[in-house]
Design a protein around this motif. Structure first.
Motif, PDB file in Angstrom:
ATOM      1  N   ALA A   1       1.362  -0.945   0.510  1.00 59.27           N
ATOM      2  CA  ALA A   1      -0.045  -0.017   0.057  1.00 59.27           C
ATOM      3  C   ALA A   1       0.778   1.330   0.141  1.00 59.27           C
ATOM      4  CB  ALA A   1      -0.991   0.040   1.222  1.00 59.27           C
ATOM      5  N   VAL A   2       0.364   2.800  -0.541  1.00 59.38           N
ATOM      6  CA  VAL A   2       1.372   3.465  -0.650  1.00 59.38           C
ATOM      7  C   VAL A   2       0.748   4.530   0.074  1.00 59.38           C
ATOM      8  CG1 VAL A   2       2.437   5.091  -1.666  1.00 59.38           C
ATOM      9  CG2 VAL A   2       2.220   3.268  -3.326  1.00 59.38           C
ATOM     10  N   VAL A   3       1.839   5.087   0.990  1.00 57.90           N
ATOM     11  CA  VAL A   3       0.973   6.291   1.744  1.00 57.90           C
ATOM     12  C   VAL A   3       2.155   7.435   1.368  1.00 57.90           C
ATOM     13  CG1 VAL A   3       1.472   7.176   4.165  1.00 57.90           C
ATOM     14  CG2 VAL A   3       0.799   5.125   3.619  1.00 57.90           C
ATOM     15  N   GLU A   4       1.654   8.573   1.304  1.00 61.10           N
ATOM     16  CA  GLU A   4       1.941   9.621   0.550  1.00 61.10           C
ATOM     17  C   GLU A   4       1.684  11.144   1.753  1.00 61.10           C
ATOM     18  OE1 GLU A   4       2.950  12.324  -3.756  1.00 61.10           O
ATOM     19  OE2 GLU A   4       1.493  10.781  -3.511  1.00 61.10           O
ATOM     20  N   ILE A   5       2.804  11.521   2.168  1.00 64.02           N
ATOM     21  CA  ILE A   5       2.495  12.655   3.244  1.00 64.02           C
ATOM     22  C   ILE A   5       2.298  13.921   2.181  1.00 64.02           C
ATOM     23  CG2 ILE A   5       3.586  14.074   4.608  1.00 64.02           C
ATOM     24  CD1 ILE A   5       5.101  11.131   5.854  1.00 64.02           C
ATOM     25  N   GLY A   6       1.201  14.604   2.691  1.00 62.90           N
ATOM     26  CA  GLY A   6       0.888  16.318   2.259  1.00 62.90           C
ATOM     27  C   GLY A   6       1.096  15.936   0.466  1.00 62.90           C
ATOM     28  N   GLN A   7       0.241  15.351   0.028  1.00 63.22           N
ATOM     29  CA  GLN A   7      -0.274  15.629  -1.923  1.00 63.22           C
ATOM     30  C   GLN A   7      -0.926  16.257  -1.819  1.00 63.22           C
ATOM     31  OE1 GLN A   7      -3.288  14.069  -3.061  1.00 63.22           O
ATOM     32  NE2 GLN A   7      -2.354  14.532  -5.176  1.00 63.22           N
ATOM     33  N   ALA A   8      -0.613  16.797  -2.908  1.00 65.32           N
ATOM     34  CA  ALA A   8      -1.286  17.996  -3.297  1.00 65.32           C
ATOM     35  C   ALA A   8      -1.507  18.161  -4.552  1.00 65.32           C
ATOM     36  CB  ALA A   8      -0.726  19.923  -3.005  1.00 65.32           C
ATOM     37  N   ASN A   9      -2.474  18.523  -4.830  1.00 70.78           N
ATOM     38  CA  ASN A   9      -2.464  18.688  -6.641  1.00 70.78           C
ATOM     39  C   ASN A   9      -2.948  20.288  -6.799  1.00 70.78           C
ATOM     40  OD1 ASN A   9      -4.240  16.444  -6.424  1.00 70.78           O
ATOM     41  ND2 ASN A   9      -5.987  17.631  -5.825  1.00 70.78           N
ATOM     42  N   THR A  10      -1.531  20.378  -7.606  1.00 72.13           N
ATOM     43  CA  THR A  10      -0.639  20.969  -7.852  1.00 72.13           C
ATOM     44  C   THR A  10       0.051  20.948  -9.278  1.00 72.13           C
ATOM     45  OG1 THR A  10       1.585  21.438  -6.937  1.00 72.13           O
ATOM     46  CG2 THR A  10      -0.103  22.961  -5.689  1.00 72.13           C
ATOM     47  N   ALA A  11      -0.316  21.924  -9.849  1.00 71.87           N
ATOM     48  CA  ALA A  11       0.930  21.383 -11.785  1.00 71.87           C
ATOM     49  C   ALA A  11       2.254  21.100 -10.503  1.00 71.87           C
ATOM     50  CB  ALA A  11       0.517  23.443 -12.675  1.00 71.87           C
ATOM     51  N   PHE A  12       2.710  21.072 -12.087  1.00 71.14           N
ATOM     52  CA  PHE A  12       3.615  20.433 -12.106  1.00 71.14           C
ATOM     53  C   PHE A  12       4.546  21.378 -12.830  1.00 71.14           C
ATOM     54  CE2 PHE A  12       8.045  18.542 -14.873  1.00 71.14           C
ATOM     55  CZ  PHE A  12       8.364  18.028 -13.774  1.00 71.14           C
ATOM     56  N   LYS A  13       6.256  21.981 -12.070  1.00 67.44           N
ATOM     57  CA  LYS A  13       7.689  22.611 -12.053  1.00 67.44           C
ATOM     58  C   LYS A  13       8.358  21.553 -13.184  1.00 67.44           C
ATOM     59  CE  LYS A  13       5.017  26.736  -9.737  1.00 67.44           C
ATOM     60  NZ  LYS A  13       5.529  27.537  -8.123  1.00 67.44           N
ATOM     61  N   PRO A  14       8.986  21.950 -14.223  1.00 65.12           N
ATOM     62  CA  PRO A  14      10.058  21.526 -14.558  1.00 65.12           C
ATOM     63  C   PRO A  14      11.678  21.112 -13.368  1.00 65.12           C
ATOM     64  CG  PRO A  14       9.372  22.789 -16.141  1.00 65.12           C
ATOM     65  CD  PRO A  14       8.096  23.148 -14.869  1.00 65.12           C
ATOM     66  N   THR A  15      12.279  20.275 -12.939  1.00 63.82           N
ATOM     67  CA  THR A  15      12.763  20.779 -12.354  1.00 63.82           C
ATOM     68  C   THR A  15      14.068  21.698 -12.414  1.00 63.82           C
ATOM     69  OG1 THR A  15      12.677  17.600 -12.354  1.00 63.82           O
ATOM     70  CG2 THR A  15      14.543  18.528 -11.268  1.00 63.82           C
ATOM     71  N   ASN A  16      14.359  22.646 -11.958  1.00 64.91           N
ATOM     72  CA  ASN A  16      15.682  22.764 -11.838  1.00 64.91           C
ATOM     73  C   ASN A  16      16.978  22.424 -12.100  1.00 64.91           C
ATOM     74  OD1 ASN A  16      17.479  25.407 -11.228  1.00 64.91           O
ATOM     75  ND2 ASN A  16      16.101  26.185  -9.443  1.00 64.91           N
ATOM     76  N   PRO A  17      17.517  22.698 -12.922  1.00 67.55           N
ATOM     77  CA  PRO A  17      18.378  22.763 -13.767  1.00 67.55           C
ATOM     78  C   PRO A  17      19.860  22.722 -12.577  1.00 67.55           C
ATOM     79  CG  PRO A  17      18.076  23.728 -15.259  1.00 67.55           C
ATOM     80  CD  PRO A  17      17.650  23.853 -14.173  1.00 67.55           C
ATOM     81  N   SER A  18      19.765  23.841 -11.842  1.00 68.14           N
ATOM     82  CA  SER A  18      20.732  23.422 -10.258  1.00 68.14           C
ATOM     83  C   SER A  18      20.405  22.450  -9.703  1.00 68.14           C
ATOM     84  CB  SER A  18      20.836  24.900  -9.737  1.00 68.14           C
ATOM     85  OG  SER A  18      19.954  25.333  -8.936  1.00 68.14           O
ATOM     86  N   VAL A  19      19.745  21.535  -9.443  1.00 67.77           N
ATOM     87  CA  VAL A  19      19.159  21.017  -8.776  1.00 67.77           C
ATOM     88  C   VAL A  19      19.476  19.585  -9.147  1.00 67.77           C
ATOM     89  CG1 VAL A  19      17.178  19.665  -7.243  1.00 67.77           C
ATOM     90  CG2 VAL A  19      17.149  21.268  -7.659  1.00 67.77           C
ATOM     91  N   LYS A  20      20.450  18.525  -8.321  1.00 65.33           N
ATOM     92  CA  LYS A  20      20.295  17.295  -8.874  1.00 65.33           C
ATOM     93  C   LYS A  20      19.152  16.518  -8.926  1.00 65.33           C
ATOM     94  CE  LYS A  20      23.331  12.681  -6.464  1.00 65.33           C
ATOM     95  NZ  LYS A  20      23.308  12.236  -5.826  1.00 65.33           N
ATOM     96  N   LYS A  21      19.630  16.032 -10.674  1.00 61.94           N
ATOM     97  CA  LYS A  21      18.420  15.288 -10.882  1.00 61.94           C
ATOM     98  C   LYS A  21      18.288  13.692 -10.380  1.00 61.94           C
ATOM     99  CE  LYS A  21      19.530  17.141 -15.648  1.00 61.94           C
ATOM    100  NZ  LYS A  21      19.724  16.749 -17.442  1.00 61.94           N
ATOM    101  N   LEU A  22      16.653  13.572 -10.119  1.00 63.06           N
ATOM    102  CA  LEU A  22      16.418  12.261  -9.432  1.00 63.06           C
ATOM    103  C   LEU A  22      17.298  10.817 -10.607  1.00 63.06           C
ATOM    104  CD1 LEU A  22      12.925  13.200  -9.100  1.00 63.06           C
ATOM    105  CD2 LEU A  22      14.349  12.743  -7.649  1.00 63.06           C
ATOM    106  N   PRO A  23      17.440  10.029 -10.298  1.00 64.98           N
ATOM    107  CA  PRO A  23      18.326   9.261 -10.372  1.00 64.98           C
ATOM    108  C   PRO A  23      17.101   8.024 -11.550  1.00 64.98           C
ATOM    109  CG  PRO A  23      17.823   8.112  -9.302  1.00 64.98           C
ATOM    110  CD  PRO A  23      18.182  10.002  -8.815  1.00 64.98           C
ATOM    111  N   VAL A  24      17.238   7.312 -12.963  1.00 64.31           N
ATOM    112  CA  VAL A  24      16.504   6.478 -14.199  1.00 64.31           C
ATOM    113  C   VAL A  24      15.581   6.037 -12.906  1.00 64.31           C
ATOM    114  CG1 VAL A  24      16.545   5.451 -15.874  1.00 64.31           C
ATOM    115  CG2 VAL A  24      17.874   7.501 -15.569  1.00 64.31           C
ATOM    116  N   ALA A  25      14.935   5.055 -12.739  1.00 65.35           N
ATOM    117  CA  ALA A  25      14.233   3.821 -12.595  1.00 65.35           C
ATOM    118  C   ALA A  25      13.787   3.037 -12.987  1.00 65.35           C
ATOM    119  CB  ALA A  25      12.386   4.463 -11.223  1.00 65.35           C
ATOM    120  N   VAL A  26      13.784   2.044 -13.097  1.00 62.13           N
ATOM    121  CA  VAL A  26      13.627   0.567 -14.078  1.00 62.13           C
ATOM    122  C   VAL A  26      12.316  -0.073 -13.679  1.00 62.13           C
ATOM    123  CG1 VAL A  26      14.948  -1.734 -14.558  1.00 62.13           C
ATOM    124  CG2 VAL A  26      16.460   0.276 -13.857  1.00 62.13           C
ATOM    125  N   MET A  27      12.160  -0.126 -14.422  1.00 62.08           N
ATOM    126  CA  MET A  27      10.855  -1.951 -14.148  1.00 62.08           C
ATOM    127  C   MET A  27      10.517  -2.554 -15.192  1.00 62.08           C
ATOM    128  SD  MET A  27       7.855  -2.333 -13.464  1.00 62.08           S
ATOM    129  CE  MET A  27       7.037  -1.499 -13.172  1.00 62.08           C
TER     130      MET A  27
END
Length: 225
Positions: A46-72
């Protein structure tokens, strides 16, 4: 007189430090959630998320460390893992580790895509930039079902085999959402609630058994199955 004033001052500092310590401990304590179905059976994954909000997505700031590529992955005609949790805006790679070809697709509103019949490594990973639940299938093997949970919050957790997840308490009350692949509610829905800190908190999610899924007929095999 001066010594008396120093003693009073020292005592006040001690009491202040003690109150800060206890208030910090209260706020920093964990809440252990136990997720069960309507029959009292525990619900792993079961997935539990804290403070989930329905806000528009903003692209990641290039200065912020990028998320790793996940694998399915795809192993033994199954998606591995069956449930993958990623952050909004994260890339996912879909290698095919089977010695047969797969056709991966999703019609989910959070991400609609198709990787046409392939083996090995696809050309490039896919970005999942909309929060929500993505249900995966294979056009060749209908029994293959997988789920990608795209989280808005960085504080997202998955229950263990005992249906338990431990949440850090940073605010009171705590706003959370709960989701499970077998819930009777529509898969895109999440159970929203505010919870108060306590040692163990049971939560019930109504579920149903999945309908049996059979592979498509032999006309789709073409020597690849």
């Amino acid at each position: 007189m001066f010594e008396r004033a120093l003693q009073v001052f020292a005592k006040k500092r001690y009491l202040f430090a003690l109150s800060v310590l206890f208030s910090h401990a209260a706020i920093s304590a964990n809440i252990d959630l136990v997720i069960k179905d309507q029959h009292g059976m525990v619900l792993p994954n079961a997935v539990v998320e804290i403070g989930q909000a329905n806000t528009a997505f903003k692209p990641t700031n290039p200065s912020v460390k990028k998320l790793p590529v996940a694998v399915m992955d795809q192993v033994n005609k199954q998606f591995l893992p069956e449930l993958l949790i990623v952050q909004q805006g994260q890339l996912i790679n879909f290698p095919n580790s089977d010695n047969i070809r797969h056709n991966v697709y999703s019609f989910s509103s959070a991400k609609s895509f198709q990787l046409k019949l392939y083996s090995g490594q696809p050309k490039e990973p896919i970005i999942f930039d909309t929060q929500g639940v993505v249900v995966l299938g294979c056009n060749i093997h209908d029994s293959m079902v997988g789920y990608i949970y795209v989280a808005k919050s960085e504080q997202v957790y998955k229950t263990d085999k005992n249906g338990v997840v431990s949440l850090p308490v940073t605010t009171q009350p705590l706003q959370i959402s709960v989701w499970h692949a077998l819930q009777t509610a529509p898969l895109e829905n999440k159970k929203m609630m505010n919870i108060e800190p306590q040692a163990i908190l049971p939560i019930t999610i109504n579920t149903s058994s999945p309908a049996p899924r059979n592979t498509f007929g032999s006309q789709f095999k073409g020597g690849n199955d």
